[in-house]
Design a protein around this motif. Structure first.
Motif, short mmCIF file in Angstrom:
data_model
loop_
_atom_site.label_atom_id
_atom_site.label_comp_id
_atom_site.label_asym_id
_atom_site.label_seq_id
_atom_site.Cartn_x
_atom_site.Cartn_y
_atom_site.Cartn_z
N LYS A 12 0.83 -1.21 0.00
CA LYS A 12 0.00 0.00 0.00
C LYS A 12 0.86 1.26 0.00
CE LYS A 12 -3.64 2.32 2.43
NZ LYS A 12 -4.40 2.48 3.63
N LYS A 13 1.86 1.28 0.89
CA LYS A 13 2.67 2.48 1.05
C LYS A 13 4.07 2.04 1.42
CE LYS A 13 2.11 6.84 3.55
NZ LYS A 13 2.87 6.71 4.80
N GLU A 35 -7.85 7.10 -1.93
CA GLU A 35 -6.98 6.86 -0.77
C GLU A 35 -7.62 5.94 0.27
OE1 GLU A 35 -3.79 7.57 0.02
OE2 GLU A 35 -3.64 8.21 -2.06
N ASP A 36 -6.76 5.22 1.00
CA ASP A 36 -7.19 4.42 2.15
C ASP A 36 -8.22 3.34 1.84
OD1 ASP A 36 -5.47 5.57 3.93
OD2 ASP A 36 -6.81 7.27 4.29
N ARG A 37 -8.25 2.90 0.65
CA ARG A 37 -9.11 1.77 0.30
C ARG A 37 -8.26 0.52 0.27
NH1 ARG A 37 -13.27 2.26 -3.68
NH2 ARG A 37 -14.96 3.54 -2.88
#
Ligand SMILES: Nc1ncnc2c1ncn2[C@@H]1O[C@H](COP(=O)(O)OP(=O)(O)OP(=O)(O)O)[C@@H](O)[C@H]1O
Ligand SMILES: O=P(O)(O)OC[C@H]1O[C@H](OP(=O)(O)OP(=O)(O)O)[C@H](O)[C@@H]1O
Ligand SMILES: [Mg+2]
Length: 298
Positions: A12-13, A35-37
């Motif tokens: 993810k990151k 974002e953040d899914r």
């Protein structure tokens, strides 16, 4: 567990997320990146992208939750060793080695300490996020040690008095240097890899996999290739093409209003060094261009 949609797990990151996204997008995937899914949908293909911590990717593949995953070999190997001990399945297929995420797992000690070889670690405390890779290496060397398991900031462990040495990832060495440590022994070299779960895929999914692999291969091939263009005197074409790397079948083109020169176009899989360009120029070539190739389909 398997769904109809082709599922790809990616970090993810972190260090692998930008290049993995670039790889997938260069294969034509239009990823909806809200974002953040956890799950990002691909708008133009029957594919879902699972955005997770890199540590979870090998398990998702080995438990058949996703079809493909992009992960560092270090995490893949560490997870494999861990799961083997726990009696969990460890199957996966290597699809392609990728050209990013290059790093090494290395032992490091405080700079002021003299290094007398791995044997000098006998009985010491070593901080690491990779206990299994570290143990496998030091077992092979016959060195006993105590593991201090840390999931982050491993480099501060010696200064904080938590450990005598560390075994952590190194690329440029800047993080080690900033923490007063020096790399003394490489334990494992790693790059990012694309892996697939080890069951046969449904035909629809296999078709997606085949298409993406073809496109990835096109990218990999293109990445190492150059398109070379130049103008050359007709009587020097043989000499000049002999100097061009991989130019067995160059394309020769007439130049409008010029009967003495031709244009030579070549796709080369090798680097064209300045020295070669200068030799070609000395033979009368001009307008020498070396261009990167983005995609290639043979
Ligand atoms: N300095 C580096 N240069 C290149 N590749 C690296 C570097 N450090 C790590 N990697 C590779 O990228 C992977 C991910 O590194 P990163 O530091 O982003 O992981 P992380 O902090 O464990 O992230 P996550 O939150 O996903 O668990 C590593 O497992 C390794 O394969
Ligand atoms: O040798 P270098 O080029 O300095 O790279 C090494 C560092 O890179 C990675 O961490 P990252 O920067 O990804 O951050 P993290 O510790 O949050 O994972 C790795 O864990 C090292 O700390
Ligand atoms: Mg991680």
């Amino acid at each position: 567990m398997s769904t109809k949609k082709f599922r790809i797990a990616m970090q993810k990151k972190g260090r692998l997320s930008v290049e993995t996204t670039e790889l997938l997008e260069s294969c034509g995937l239009k990823i909806n990146k809200r974002e953040d899914r956890l799950i990002a949908h691909v708008e133009n293909m029957e594919i879902d992208i699972l955005r997770v911590r890199d540590d979870d990717i090998p398990g998702l593949i080995m438990d058949h939750v996703v079809d493909w995953g992009v992960v560092g070999e270090n995490v893949l190997e560490e997870t494999t060793l861990e799961r083997q001990q726990e009696g969990l399945p460890v199957g996966y297929n290597l699809v392609r080695k990728l050209d990013f995420g290059g790093c090494r797992l290395s032992l490091a000690i405080p700079v002021e300490q003299e290094w007398k070889g791995v044997q000098s670690l006998e009985g010491l405390k070593i901080a690491t996020t990779y206990p299994n890779l570290t143990k496998r290496y030091l077992d092979q060397q016959g060195v006993n040690f105590k593991t201090v398991l840390l999931t982050g900031s491993v480099e501060v462990a010696p200064r904080a008095g938590l450990a005598d040495a560390i075994c952590d990832l190194v690329s440029s060495g800047a993080t080690l240097e900033a923490n007063g440590l020096k790399e003394v022994q490489v334990v494992y070299r790693s790059k990012a890899v694309l892996i697939q779960r080890d069951q046969e895929l449904y035909p629809e999914k296999q078709a997606i996999a085949d298409t993406l692999i073809r496109r990835i291969d096109g990218m990999i091939q293109a990445h190492g290739s150059k398109y070379i263009m130049l103008h050359a005197p007709k009587d020097k074409v043989k000499e000049i093409t002999a100097l061009l790397p991989g130019a067995e079948n160059p394309t020769l083109l007439e130049l409008a209003g010029n009967s003495t020169h031709v244009a030579i176009h070549v796709v080369s899989t090798e680097t064209l060094f300045w020295e070669t360009m200068e030799k070609i120029k000395a033979l009368g070539a001009s307008s020498i261009l070396v261009l990167p190739i983005e995609k290639m389909l043979k």
